[in-house]
Design a protein around this motif. Structure first.
Motif, mmCIF file in Angstrom:
data_model
loop_
_atom_site.group_PDB
_atom_site.id
_atom_site.type_symbol
_atom_site.label_atom_id
_atom_site.label_comp_id
_atom_site.label_asym_id
_atom_site.label_seq_id
_atom_site.Cartn_x
_atom_site.Cartn_y
_atom_site.Cartn_z
ATOM 1 N N ASP A 140 5.288 5.359 7.276
ATOM 2 C CA ASP A 140 4.623 4.584 6.226
ATOM 3 C C ASP A 140 3.116 4.802 6.204
ATOM 4 O O ASP A 140 2.401 4.102 5.481
ATOM 5 C CB ASP A 140 4.916 3.094 6.408
ATOM 6 C CG ASP A 140 4.421 2.567 7.747
ATOM 7 O OD1 ASP A 140 4.223 3.389 8.668
ATOM 8 O OD2 ASP A 140 4.231 1.336 7.873
ATOM 9 N N VAL A 141 2.619 5.755 6.976
ATOM 10 C CA VAL A 141 1.184 6.050 7.009
ATOM 11 C C VAL A 141 0.921 7.270 6.139
ATOM 12 O O VAL A 141 1.492 8.338 6.382
ATOM 13 C CB VAL A 141 0.700 6.308 8.451
ATOM 14 C CG1 VAL A 141 -0.781 6.660 8.463
ATOM 15 C CG2 VAL A 141 0.974 5.098 9.324
ATOM 16 N N ARG A 180 -5.661 -1.131 6.312
ATOM 17 C CA ARG A 180 -4.964 -1.972 5.331
ATOM 18 C C ARG A 180 -5.459 -3.411 5.391
ATOM 19 O O ARG A 180 -5.676 -4.051 4.354
ATOM 20 C CB ARG A 180 -3.459 -1.949 5.596
ATOM 21 C CG ARG A 180 -2.771 -0.657 5.265
ATOM 22 C CD ARG A 180 -1.272 -0.779 5.423
ATOM 23 N NE ARG A 180 -0.731 -1.890 4.637
ATOM 24 C CZ ARG A 180 0.566 -2.154 4.532
ATOM 25 N NH1 ARG A 180 1.449 -1.404 5.177
ATOM 26 N NH2 ARG A 180 0.987 -3.160 3.803
ATOM 27 N N ARG A 181 -5.639 -3.934 6.588
ATOM 28 C CA ARG A 181 -6.093 -5.317 6.737
ATOM 29 C C ARG A 181 -7.482 -5.501 6.130
ATOM 30 O O ARG A 181 -7.758 -6.507 5.465
ATOM 31 C CB ARG A 181 -6.089 -5.694 8.215
ATOM 32 C CG ARG A 181 -6.489 -7.133 8.491
ATOM 33 C CD ARG A 181 -6.180 -7.526 9.916
ATOM 34 N NE ARG A 181 -6.802 -6.629 10.875
ATOM 35 C CZ ARG A 181 -6.140 -5.748 11.618
ATOM 36 N NH1 ARG A 181 -4.828 -5.628 11.496
ATOM 37 N NH2 ARG A 181 -6.768 -4.969 12.479
ATOM 38 N N ASP A 182 -8.356 -4.533 6.345
ATOM 39 C CA ASP A 182 -9.702 -4.627 5.777
ATOM 40 C C ASP A 182 -9.657 -4.608 4.253
ATOM 41 O O ASP A 182 -10.378 -5.359 3.588
ATOM 42 C CB ASP A 182 -10.551 -3.462 6.294
ATOM 43 C CG ASP A 182 -11.915 -3.406 5.633
ATOM 44 O OD1 ASP A 182 -12.752 -4.282 5.906
ATOM 45 O OD2 ASP A 182 -12.142 -2.482 4.815
ATOM 46 N N THR A 190 0.476 -4.950 -7.498
ATOM 47 C CA THR A 190 -0.964 -4.733 -7.333
ATOM 48 C C THR A 190 -1.359 -4.820 -5.868
ATOM 49 O O THR A 190 -2.141 -4.000 -5.366
ATOM 50 C CB THR A 190 -1.748 -5.766 -8.152
ATOM 51 O OG1 THR A 190 -1.364 -5.674 -9.524
ATOM 52 C CG2 THR A 190 -3.244 -5.536 -8.024
ATOM 53 N N ARG A 191 -0.822 -5.795 -5.172
ATOM 54 C CA ARG A 191 -1.132 -5.928 -3.747
ATOM 55 C C ARG A 191 -0.647 -4.715 -2.959
ATOM 56 O O ARG A 191 -1.342 -4.227 -2.063
ATOM 57 C CB ARG A 191 -0.491 -7.197 -3.195
ATOM 58 C CG ARG A 191 -1.099 -8.485 -3.715
ATOM 59 C CD ARG A 191 -0.430 -9.688 -3.089
ATOM 60 N NE ARG A 191 -0.985 -10.942 -3.585
ATOM 61 C CZ ARG A 191 -0.555 -12.145 -3.210
ATOM 62 N NH1 ARG A 191 0.440 -12.247 -2.333
ATOM 63 N NH2 ARG A 191 -1.111 -13.236 -3.703
ATOM 64 N N THR A 196 -1.665 0.171 0.209
ATOM 65 C CA THR A 196 -1.315 1.557 0.519
ATOM 66 C C THR A 196 -2.405 2.544 0.137
ATOM 67 O O THR A 196 -2.225 3.750 0.317
ATOM 68 C CB THR A 196 -0.012 1.937 -0.199
ATOM 69 O OG1 THR A 196 -0.158 1.698 -1.609
ATOM 70 C CG2 THR A 196 1.155 1.124 0.332
ATOM 71 N N GLY A 197 -3.520 2.059 -0.383
ATOM 72 C CA GLY A 197 -4.622 2.945 -0.719
ATOM 73 C C GLY A 197 -4.512 3.610 -2.068
ATOM 74 O O GLY A 197 -5.334 4.467 -2.399
ATOM 75 N N VAL A 198 -3.520 3.235 -2.868
ATOM 76 C CA VAL A 198 -3.372 3.832 -4.195
ATOM 77 C C VAL A 198 -4.426 3.285 -5.153
ATOM 78 O O VAL A 198 -4.933 4.004 -6.020
ATOM 79 C CB VAL A 198 -1.952 3.577 -4.735
ATOM 80 C CG1 VAL A 198 -1.805 4.114 -6.152
ATOM 81 C CG2 VAL A 198 -0.919 4.209 -3.810
#
Length: 228
Positions: A41-42, A80-82, A109-110, A115-117
């Motif tokens: 998942d990374v 992701r947390r940041d 949206t979240r 995921t950086g999209v």
């Protein structure tokens, strides 16, 4: 990451840290399977600041130990947390009377942000305004505190009111110099200090008006600046 991306990552790690290069083909295959299992998942890279190669390079520079897949996974989770901490959910475009569609869009949206999209939405974030605009407004107003408010606050801060009245009357600002009598620093009001029989101070109450010696020093300082 898929198997090809994991293989590219392991090749990059081996180039930076030869200790991680497996001894044989079988070991390399097992290593790819292990890393792909933990990093499924990374993503390899995103358009918003994440690049697994940067995380690997930072680990090689900071740690004396060979990098493990959990090290990469932890860096991704911190990323992701940041992003989620800096994200504010925008109002979905879906009909609020359709809870399922509204919730689906919100979660989508979240997930895109996590995921950086997509970039975090910070539409409620307080941004720094133009300093020039603030300075121009203060120049027009004359002070950040309106005169009526300043007059209403005068009974609650008598030292400040006396200082402003003295400056308005053309007298020197005594608080621009230290006081040699009570040892008050610049900008601090003078204090009434009573000495006891043992020579120690028994009182330290702030004074509304500065000591005369401080006023004399302020006058002398103003005259010296005028001569200079």
């Amino acid at each position: 990451m898929d198997r090809r991306e994991v293989a590219a990552v392991l090749a990059y790690i081996g180039r930076l840290d030869p200790r991680t290069i497996p001894a044989g083909t079988g070991d390399a295959r097992d290593q790819i399977v292990q890393w792909q299992e933990l990093l499924a998942d990374v993503p390899f890279a995103t358009a918003h600041g994440w690049d697994v190669r940067e995380a690997i390079r930072a680990h090689v520079l900071d740690s004396p130990y060979p990098i493990l897949p959990v090290d990469v996974a932890r860096k991704w989770r911190a990323y992701r947390r940041d992003r989620m901490e800096r994200h504010t959910d925008p109002t979905p475009d879906a009909d609020p009377d359709d809870p399922a569609a509204w919730r689906t869009e919100l979660l989508g949206t979240r997930h895109a942000v996590a995921t950086g999209v997509a970039a975090p939405s910070s539409h409620r974030q307080l941004a720094q305004g133009s300093v020039r605009d603030v300075e121009a407004r203060l120049a027009v107003v004359g002070s950040s505190i309106p005169p009526a408010v300043r007059a209403a606050l005068a009974p609650y801060r008598p030292a400040r009111a006396a200082r402003e009245a003295a400056v308005a009357a053309g007298q020197p600002d005594a608080l621009r110099v230290p006081c040699r009598w009570c040892h008050a620093d610049k900008g601090e009001p003078c204090r009434s200090r009573r000495l006891g029989l043992d020579g120690h101070a028994r009182g330290n109450a702030p004074r509304t008006r500065p000591h005369p010696t401080r006023m004399d020093l302020a006058v002398a300082e103003l005259a010296r600046q005028g001569i200079a």
